[in-house]
Scaffold this motif. Structure first.
Motif, mmCIF file in Angstrom:
data_model
loop_
_atom_site.group_PDB
_atom_site.id
_atom_site.type_symbol
_atom_site.label_atom_id
_atom_site.label_comp_id
_atom_site.label_asym_id
_atom_site.label_seq_id
_atom_site.Cartn_x
_atom_site.Cartn_y
_atom_site.Cartn_z
ATOM 1 N N VAL A 32 0.863 -1.188 0.000
ATOM 2 C CA VAL A 32 0.000 0.000 0.000
ATOM 3 C C VAL A 32 0.898 1.235 0.000
ATOM 4 C CG1 VAL A 32 -1.793 1.268 1.228
ATOM 5 C CG2 VAL A 32 -1.808 -1.244 1.237
ATOM 6 N N LEU A 33 0.765 2.053 -1.030
ATOM 7 C CA LEU A 33 1.566 3.266 -1.136
ATOM 8 C C LEU A 33 0.785 4.440 -0.569
ATOM 9 C CD1 LEU A 33 3.134 2.851 -4.691
ATOM 10 C CD2 LEU A 33 4.120 2.270 -2.462
ATOM 11 N N ALA A 34 1.396 5.146 0.377
ATOM 12 C CA ALA A 34 0.733 6.269 1.038
ATOM 13 C C ALA A 34 1.766 7.302 1.436
ATOM 14 C CB ALA A 34 -0.039 5.786 2.278
ATOM 15 N N ARG A 49 -5.540 2.788 7.078
ATOM 16 C CA ARG A 49 -6.851 2.142 7.123
ATOM 17 C C ARG A 49 -6.950 1.024 6.088
ATOM 18 N NH1 ARG A 49 -12.972 4.246 6.715
ATOM 19 N NH2 ARG A 49 -13.833 2.690 8.123
ATOM 20 N N VAL A 50 -6.370 1.224 4.919
ATOM 21 C CA VAL A 50 -6.387 0.184 3.892
ATOM 22 C C VAL A 50 -5.626 -1.044 4.366
ATOM 23 C CG1 VAL A 50 -5.548 -0.421 1.588
ATOM 24 C CG2 VAL A 50 -6.706 1.757 1.961
ATOM 25 N N VAL A 51 -4.452 -0.848 4.961
ATOM 26 C CA VAL A 51 -3.659 -1.966 5.461
ATOM 27 C C VAL A 51 -4.435 -2.739 6.515
ATOM 28 C CG1 VAL A 51 -1.641 -2.574 6.848
ATOM 29 C CG2 VAL A 51 -1.395 -1.051 4.900
ATOM 30 N N VAL A 56 -5.260 -10.672 3.903
ATOM 31 C CA VAL A 56 -4.262 -10.264 2.921
ATOM 32 C C VAL A 56 -3.013 -9.771 3.649
ATOM 33 C CG1 VAL A 56 -3.746 -8.682 1.009
ATOM 34 C CG2 VAL A 56 -6.052 -9.640 1.254
ATOM 35 N N ASP A 57 -1.854 -10.209 3.200
ATOM 36 C CA ASP A 57 -0.585 -9.748 3.754
ATOM 37 C C ASP A 57 -0.292 -8.364 3.174
ATOM 38 O OD1 ASP A 57 1.987 -9.398 4.721
ATOM 39 O OD2 ASP A 57 2.901 -10.662 3.178
ATOM 40 N N ALA A 58 -0.583 -7.324 3.921
ATOM 41 C CA ALA A 58 -0.448 -5.959 3.422
ATOM 42 C C ALA A 58 0.525 -5.166 4.272
ATOM 43 C CB ALA A 58 -1.812 -5.266 3.412
ATOM 44 N N THR A 59 1.342 -4.377 3.606
ATOM 45 C CA THR A 59 2.251 -3.456 4.291
ATOM 46 C C THR A 59 2.121 -2.094 3.630
ATOM 47 O OG1 THR A 59 4.083 -4.092 2.822
ATOM 48 C CG2 THR A 59 3.916 -5.227 4.945
ATOM 49 N N VAL A 60 2.440 -1.050 4.387
ATOM 50 C CA VAL A 60 2.349 0.306 3.865
ATOM 51 C C VAL A 60 3.752 0.865 3.672
ATOM 52 C CG1 VAL A 60 2.190 1.401 6.144
ATOM 53 C CG2 VAL A 60 1.227 2.553 4.134
ATOM 54 N N ARG A 61 3.922 1.667 2.626
ATOM 55 C CA ARG A 61 5.219 2.257 2.342
ATOM 56 C C ARG A 61 5.034 3.653 1.773
ATOM 57 N NH1 ARG A 61 9.730 3.377 -0.323
ATOM 58 N NH2 ARG A 61 11.656 2.258 0.181
ATOM 59 N N ASP A 62 5.927 4.548 2.166
ATOM 60 C CA ASP A 62 5.927 5.897 1.630
ATOM 61 C C ASP A 62 6.535 5.889 0.229
ATOM 62 O OD1 ASP A 62 5.695 8.669 1.462
ATOM 63 O OD2 ASP A 62 6.335 8.954 3.550
ATOM 64 N N PHE A 99 -1.595 -1.208 -3.958
ATOM 65 C CA PHE A 99 -2.816 -0.424 -3.733
ATOM 66 C C PHE A 99 -2.373 1.017 -3.530
ATOM 67 C CE2 PHE A 99 -6.531 1.438 -2.095
ATOM 68 C CZ PHE A 99 -7.604 0.608 -2.378
ATOM 69 N N ILE A 100 -2.816 1.904 -4.402
ATOM 70 C CA ILE A 100 -2.403 3.305 -4.346
ATOM 71 C C ILE A 100 -3.356 4.077 -3.447
ATOM 72 C CG2 ILE A 100 -1.962 5.400 -5.683
ATOM 73 C CD1 ILE A 100 -1.453 3.548 -8.110
ATOM 74 N N ALA A 101 -2.849 4.461 -2.276
ATOM 75 C CA ALA A 101 -3.626 5.287 -1.347
ATOM 76 C C ALA A 101 -3.037 6.688 -1.267
ATOM 77 C CB ALA A 101 -3.657 4.642 0.041
ATOM 78 N N LEU A 102 -2.381 7.082 -2.340
ATOM 79 C CA LEU A 102 -1.778 8.411 -2.430
ATOM 80 C C LEU A 102 -2.804 9.404 -2.955
ATOM 81 C CD1 LEU A 102 1.528 7.219 -4.044
ATOM 82 C CD2 LEU A 102 1.449 8.530 -1.920
ATOM 83 N N HIS A 103 -2.820 10.593 -2.377
ATOM 84 C CA HIS A 103 -3.662 11.672 -2.870
ATOM 85 C C HIS A 103 -2.752 12.776 -3.396
ATOM 86 C CE1 HIS A 103 -6.568 9.294 -0.855
ATOM 87 N NE2 HIS A 103 -6.249 9.692 0.358
#
Length: 315
Positions: A7-9, A25-27, A35-41, A59-63
């Motif tokens: 997850v990109l945020a 929140r997505v993670v 689902v094995d999810a991790t977040v990364r900048d 998963f693009i969670a970038l605004h």
């Protein structure tokens, strides 16, 4: 088989903090769905990380620009990594509000009259002379907002001619191009569109009622400052037309997986499309999760299904 989703945020846009909240929140939702999810900048090390620790999907969670202008999506296409959301080219069009409005109008969808002008044009041709012509053409009141960007940053309703210069200055603080459009009054409605194997479908419309009447950044992301009605308080026939219009806007911009369409419904039941967001907010006060809940769906399951859809699309 558990999927590994990155997850990109975050990023460096004005909407960084909102993006980080969306990413967390997505993670959490994906993990609850197994689902094995991790977040990364998004930073200088991202490309290496994508190549050495290749995820099954992103998963693009970038605004803001990094997540919505198509550039990052183009990089993911280059690497052959599946991702949830609109492709690079449609994202570029949707990111440019004036270009998106032109494409919507070309297929017959109603959107308020507008003009988009770069800051440089105001300097070269004379700000006051241009503002006078804009008022003559579009009338008052007006809505001034950045031609690129979201979260209500730099947007202002202008009800008097005297307010227009300061609104332009505030807008140019967030974007070099201002979108000035004829102000439309009515109920603020947001419709989230989510795709499945059956195609795009509209979730229940969400009616937005900010405490002070303005759905700005504070009203969007501060708990207690806005009331949401989900489903929106619309006549069933109007609600059906709102849903159809949202799906038509999603299709007209050639989007995929998910989007959020912001509309306005006046007292006569007439609908105007204001803008379309390819990377909608996913925080605890964001509209898409509210719509998912109103539909009786599980947020994590919806996201996990979108991930699977993206992976199958690339196989």
């Amino acid at each position: 088989m558990s999927r590994h989703v990155l997850v990109l945020a975050g990023g460096l846009s004005y909407e960084r903090e909102v993006s980080l909240r969306s990413g967390r929140r997505v993670v959490d939702a994906l993990r609850r769905s197994g689902v094995d999810a991790t977040v990364r900048d998004v930073d200088a090390g991202l490309l290496t990380a994508l190549e050495t620790e290749r995820p099954d999907a992103v998963f693009i969670a970038l605004h803001g620009a990094s997540g919505e202008d198509g550039s990052l999506r183009g990089v993911l296409d280059l690497l052959g990594i599946p991702y949830v959301g609109a492709g690079a080219d449609p994202a570029r069009v949707a990111w440019d509000k004036a270009a998106a409005k032109a494409q919507l109008r070309a297929v017959g969808l109603p959107t308020p009259d507008w003009i988009a002008l770069p800051h440089e044009t105001f300097r070269e041709l004379g700000a006051q002379a241009l503002l006078d012509r804009i008022v003559e053409r579009l009338g008052m009141p007006l809505m001034v907002k950045p031609a690129e960007g979201g979260s209500g940053l730099g947007a202002q309703a202008v009800r008097t001619v005297e307010e227009l210069p300061s609104a332009m200055v505030g807008c140019f603080g967030y974007c070099d191009t201002a979108l000035i459009e004829r102000f439309a009054s009515g109920a603020d409605i947001a419709v989230s569109v989510v795709e499945s194997a059956l195609g795009p479908a509209a979730l229940p419309a969400v009616e937005i009622v900010p405490a002070d009447g303005v759905y700005d950044y504070t009203a969007r992301y501060t708990a207690g400052t806005t009331t949401w009605h989900a489903p929106a308080r619309l006549d069933p026939e109007i609600a059906e037309r709102v849903a159809e219009t949202a799906v038509a806007a999603h299709d007209a911009l050639e989007l995929r997986d998910l989007s959020r369409v912001d509309l306005l419904v006046d007292e006569a039941g007439d609908i105007q499309v204001l803008e379309v967001n390819v990377s909608p907010g996913l925080t605890e006060t964001s509209l898409l999760p509210i719509a998912v809940q109103a539909a009786g769906l599980d947020f994590g399951t919806v996201l996990a299904d979108l991930v699977e859809q993206a992976i199958k699309r690339s196989s």
